[in-house]
Design an enzyme around this catalytic site. Structure first.
Site, short mmCIF file in Angstrom:
data_model
loop_
_atom_site.label_atom_id
_atom_site.label_comp_id
_atom_site.label_asym_id
_atom_site.label_seq_id
_atom_site.Cartn_x
_atom_site.Cartn_y
_atom_site.Cartn_z
N LEU A 44 0.85 -1.19 0.00
CA LEU A 44 0.00 0.00 0.00
C LEU A 44 0.89 1.23 0.00
O LEU A 44 1.96 1.23 0.61
CB LEU A 44 -0.91 0.02 1.24
CG LEU A 44 -2.09 -0.95 1.26
CD1 LEU A 44 -2.66 -1.05 2.67
CD2 LEU A 44 -3.17 -0.51 0.28
N ASP A 45 0.44 2.30 -0.66
CA ASP A 45 1.17 3.57 -0.63
C ASP A 45 1.21 4.11 0.80
O ASP A 45 0.32 3.80 1.61
CB ASP A 45 0.51 4.58 -1.55
CG ASP A 45 0.67 4.23 -3.02
OD1 ASP A 45 1.71 3.65 -3.37
OD2 ASP A 45 -0.24 4.55 -3.81
#
Length: 235
Positions: A44-45
């Protein structure tokens, strides 16, 4: 195999906190349990939160390719009227618009994101082109030809109060939610970027089953009660 190490193998479901990188959680887990063979079923960012499926030990890291291909579900907020170079809140603002789309326009645009669509990856992404990740070109101010990918999406608008547009989307592997926000803004003629993102589900694993990722920073935290097998059952 040492029993203590064997008990530290399995699948650990973590709710990634906002602001942390996915790899910072992997490093924290490695330090906590002393097992170096740790993988994941999708990163995930940093600005995003939600389900991270962490795979501990050789037996489970082998599942990475299988789990990466499973569908995922997200809840997201797009910020209309502003465009960024990365398509998300961490990027540089590159455009603004005063147009305020109506709810009818928003719902009409959302109809496109039902079923199979063609999607262009963001320049600020880890997608590889000619042996390099796209963000490596983007950071040098270079633009390179990108190719569309075929993905499956099902998007539902849940709330709209300009400039914030809330939606939930289930999608196949390789779907960029940032690109969906950007494309929505383009279709509406006002521009948009992804303000918030939370992964609710990764394959069979849901957010309700996750532990707080910050717990991995506690040296006395015991992960054993939270380990699962490939079917999601407790070990």
């Amino acid at each position: 195999m040492d029993l203590a190490v064997e008990l530290k193998e399995g699948i650990l479901l973590v709710d990634k906190p906002q602001g942390r990188t996915s790899f910072s959680l992997i490093r924290a887990l490695t330090k906590l349990i002393g097992v170096k063979k740790i993988g994941h079923a999708g990163t995930l960012d940093p600005f995003a939160t939600g389900v991270m499926v962490m795979l501990i030990g050789r037996k489970f890291t082998r599942l990475s390719d299988i789990l990466l291909f499973e569908d995922k579900e997200y809840e997201a907020i797009a910020h209309l009227g502003t465009t960024t170079d990365s398509y998300d809140c961490d990027g540089k603002v590159v455009g603004r618009s005063k147009k305020i789309p109506s709810l009818e326009e928003v719902l009409s645009a959302a109809e496109y994101f039902q079923g199979e669509i063609q999607q262009l990856p963001p320049m600020f992404s880890a997608k590889k082109v000619q042996g390099k990740k796209l963000y490596e070109y983007a950071r040098k101010g270079l633009s390179i030809e990108r190719h569309h990918s075929t993905v499956q999406v099902h998007l539902q608008i849940t709330k709209y109060e300009y400039p914030l547009l809330h939606f939930v989307v289930s999608c196949s592997k390789g779907t960029y939610i940032r690109s969906i926000a950007h494309e929505l803004g383009t279709m509406l003629g006002c521009g948009a970027y992804l303000e918030q993102l939370r992964r609710l589900r990764s394959g069979r694993f849901s957010i309700d089953e996750c532990i707080d990722g910050n717990l991995l920073d506690h040296p006395d935290f015991d992960i054993s009660p939270y380990l699962r097998d490939a079917h999601g059952n407790s070990l």
